[in-house]
Structure formats: structure tokens, C-alpha cells
Design a protein around this motif. Structure first.
Motif, PDB file in Angstrom:
ATOM      1  N   TRP A  81       0.957  -1.420   0.306  1.00  0.00           N
ATOM      2  CA  TRP A  81      -0.386  -0.024  -0.175  1.00  0.00           C
ATOM      3  C   TRP A  81       0.626   1.154  -0.160  1.00  0.00           C
ATOM      4  O   TRP A  81       1.759   1.462   0.846  1.00  0.00           O
ATOM      5  N   THR A  82       0.963   2.041  -1.048  1.00  0.00           N
ATOM      6  CA  THR A  82       1.855   3.286  -1.246  1.00  0.00           C
ATOM      7  C   THR A  82       0.561   4.610  -0.824  1.00  0.00           C
ATOM      8  O   THR A  82      -0.235   4.586  -2.005  1.00  0.00           O
ATOM      9  N   PRO A  83       0.409   5.477  -0.434  1.00  0.00           N
ATOM     10  CA  PRO A  83      -0.346   6.598  -0.491  1.00  0.00           C
ATOM     11  C   PRO A  83      -0.230   7.669  -1.174  1.00  0.00           C
ATOM     12  O   PRO A  83       1.509   7.785  -1.739  1.00  0.00           O
ATOM     13  N   ALA A  84      -0.971   8.355  -2.041  1.00  0.00           N
ATOM     14  CA  ALA A  84      -0.503   9.400  -3.017  1.00  0.00           C
ATOM     15  C   ALA A  84       0.705  10.485  -2.032  1.00  0.00           C
ATOM     16  O   ALA A  84       0.589  10.997  -1.294  1.00  0.00           O
ATOM     17  N   GLY A  85       1.546  10.622  -3.118  1.00  0.00           N
ATOM     18  CA  GLY A  85       2.508  12.002  -2.725  1.00  0.00           C
ATOM     19  C   GLY A  85       3.660  10.928  -2.694  1.00  0.00           C
ATOM     20  O   GLY A  85       4.939  11.779  -2.218  1.00  0.00           O
ATOM     21  N   THR A  86       3.728   9.588  -2.093  1.00  0.00           N
ATOM     22  CA  THR A  86       4.870   8.717  -1.866  1.00  0.00           C
ATOM     23  C   THR A  86       5.425   9.195  -2.784  1.00  0.00           C
ATOM     24  O   THR A  86       5.625   8.692  -3.581  1.00  0.00           O
ATOM     25  N   TRP A  87       7.434   8.733  -2.576  1.00  0.00           N
ATOM     26  CA  TRP A  87       8.303   8.851  -3.677  1.00  0.00           C
ATOM     27  C   TRP A  87       8.879   7.702  -3.103  1.00  0.00           C
ATOM     28  O   TRP A  87      10.196   7.683  -2.319  1.00  0.00           O
ATOM     29  N   HIS A  88       8.932   6.362  -4.267  1.00  0.00           N
ATOM     30  CA  HIS A  88       8.992   5.462  -3.665  1.00  0.00           C
ATOM     31  C   HIS A  88      10.498   4.731  -4.678  1.00  0.00           C
ATOM     32  O   HIS A  88      10.322   5.407  -5.749  1.00  0.00           O
ATOM     33  N   ARG A  89      11.105   4.296  -3.918  1.00  0.00           N
ATOM     34  CA  ARG A  89      12.492   3.641  -4.187  1.00  0.00           C
ATOM     35  C   ARG A  89      11.912   2.008  -4.656  1.00  0.00           C
ATOM     36  O   ARG A  89      11.639   1.435  -3.328  1.00  0.00           O
ATOM     37  N   ALA A  90      12.916   1.600  -4.985  1.00  0.00           N
ATOM     38  CA  ALA A  90      13.513  -0.079  -4.844  1.00  0.00           C
ATOM     39  C   ALA A  90      14.256   0.103  -5.397  1.00  0.00           C
ATOM     40  O   ALA A  90      15.034   0.178  -6.763  1.00  0.00           O
TER      41      ALA A  90
END
Length: 279
Positions: A103-112
Motif C-alpha cells: 500500500w503506497t499513499p498518494a504523494g509517496t516518493w517510492h524507491r526500489a
């Protein structure tokens, strides 16, 4: 990327308190891979995305090991009945082939970052929280953004592998499976400010408080109060990561004062809410 990204109609996943949008939730469906099923040519390959809307990642698995963290914001990943919170300083290592959702909320700067199984030793038998230090972030950024000569890239990758280390504190919530505890879990996850006491739950469910306590300890390793505090802190972290005021967050997760909230937050995370928000 080693996986496909297909957007589909959302399956109405549970939305944590503090979710930023009342609109539709994006649902992403990814493949299921066995460890090493795809022979990747890299040691480490990263990706980054600012998530535009609340997003549910349906259960999937990678042929590579994966390290998740965020440049900004807080998200979560679920493996079986365990839910990990992921932040800019607390990542999650997921071994190749491990089924997980997110689950990733809006606005998250997601890294992988994906790690080839041919080049990276197995760090753990299962998912484990990882320290994401400033140096580790810089090295991963270097691999993602710079055109490196083979020797420089190999040295940088070696330093990344050397810096991977389990976190001293992990934000993990074990979700009980028993039908007895299902109403308690549903109420708290829907509304962490729910003030129903253990005694009231026992009366509603027609059992003793000792029975509920035993059930929580057997399934989660925690008593009811500690489990509740952990669930509340997981919700609070998402709100703090968006910059919401500590006093407001405290009330929205069930604490009557910022000091009581701060004490509970420190017990679970090892940090004060203010210190966490400044990271």
C-alpha cells in the motif's frame, strides 16, 4: 524493470486512516516469479516513482531480491499476516520469490532496488527491516543516476552490499487470524482512535479478558495493549510523513495528549514523533 506494470480496476483494499484522497484507488497487478526465474544481467538495478494516487500493489513476487524504501512518505508491505511500515530510513528486504502486496499513499516518493540472485548472497530466510542510511541512499542514487565505468560500478555495488544491515527497530504488525479476534482487528485497522477497552471487547465477544489476551499473545507475540499501540503507530507514521501536526495525529490515532502519543511512539520506534518527522 523485470516485472510488468498493469493498472486495473481496484479490488477495494483497506485504506489506512489518513489516506489523502477519497477518490479511486489505483491497483497494480504484477506477475508471480520464482527466485532466479529470469536471468537478469545486473547486480543492482533501481527504480523511483512519485505515486500520484493511493495505490494498492496486488500480491506478487520477483525473480530478484528487492529492497524497498521511500525518499518521501511512508508506505507498507504485507507478507502473509505481517505488515511492515516502510519509511525514508527504514526499508524492507524481500527475498526473491517471496509473495507480498503493498500500500503506497498518494504523494509517496517510492524507491526500489532489485538485486540479482546470482550476485547477492541470501541475507535472510524471509523479509527483514533494513537500515537505509544516508550513505546507502547516496550509493544507490549513484547507481541509478550516473553513467559509471564497469570498475566504478562494481566498487559501488560492493559498497552497497557491504552496507546492507538489519534495522535495530522494525515497524511490523502481525495480523491475528482467529475468528475471535477478527472484530477487534477490523475495528482498530478501520479506526485507530477506537477507544473500546479490553473489558468491553471481552463482554461483546462473550469471553474473558484473559482469553483475548492469550489469543493475542499466541498469534502476535504481543498483548492487546502493545498490539494496539503498534497498530496506532503504523497509522500515525503515514500522517507524520505527510507533514501533519503531531497534536492532530495524536488525536486521530486515539491519544488524548501529544505527550502520551510521544511516549507510545518512542516505545515502538525508538524515536520521538518530532525526530521521526525530521528525518
Amino acid at each position: 524493470m523485470v516485472t510488468r506494470d498493469i493498472r486495473s480496476t481496484p479490488a477495494a483494499p483497506p485504506r489506512p486512516t489518513g489516506s489523502s484522497s477519497r477518490g479511486a484507488v489505483d491497483s497494480r497487478r504484477l506477475p508471480l516469479y520464482a527466485p532466479g526465474e529470469i536471468d537478469v544481467p545486473f547486480v543492482v538495478m533501481g527504480s523511483a516513482e512519485v505515486i500520484p494516487r493511493d495505490t494498492f500493489w496486488e500480491e506478487h513476487s520477483h525473480p530478484t531480491h528487492e529492497l524497498l524504501w521511500n525518499r518521501r512518505g511512508a508506505s507498507s508491505a504485507t507478507v502473509g499476516r505481517r505488515v511492515w511500515t516502510i519509511t525514508p530510513t527504514l526499508g524492507l528486504w524481500i527475498p526473491a520469490g517471496t509473495r507480498h502486496s503493498g500500500w503506497t499513499p498518494a504523494g509517496t516518493w517510492h524507491r526500489a532496488a532489485q538485486f540479482g540472485v546470482h550476485a547477492v548472497p541470501q541475507l535472510s530466510d524471509g523479509p527483514v527491516a533494513m537500515e537505509v542510511t544516508p550513505l546507502l541512499r547516496l550509493l544507490l542514487d549513484r547507481l541509478d543516476t550516473e553513467e559509471l565505468a564497469p570498475e566504478a560500478r562494481s566498487r559501488t555495488e560492493a559498497m552497497v552490499l557491504d552496507l546492507l544491515a538489519p534495522a535495530r527497530n522494525e515497524l511490523i504488525l502481525q495480523i491475528p487470524e482467529s475468528p475471535l479476534l477478527a472484530p477487534v482487528v477490523a475495528a482498530v485497522r478501520e479506526n485507530p482512535a477506537d477507544t473500546t477497552t479490553l473489558a468491553v471487547w471481552a463482554a461483546r465477544l462473550g469471553v474473558s479478558t484473559r482469553t483475548i489476551t492469550r489469543a493475542f499473545r499466541a498469534e502476535t507475540g504481543l498483548g492487546f495493549s502493545r498490539w494496539l499501540a503498534t497498530a496506532r503507530v503504523q497509522h500515525a507514521i503515514t500522517m507524520l510523513a505527510r507533514g501533519e501536526e503531531i497534536d492532530d495525529v495524536a488525536l486521530r490515532v486515539g491519544y488524548h495528549s501529544a505527550s502520551a502519543f510521544g511516549a507510545a511512539f518512542r516505545r515502538i520506534t525508538g524515536l520521538s514523533p518530532g525526530r521521526f518527522r525530521s528525518l
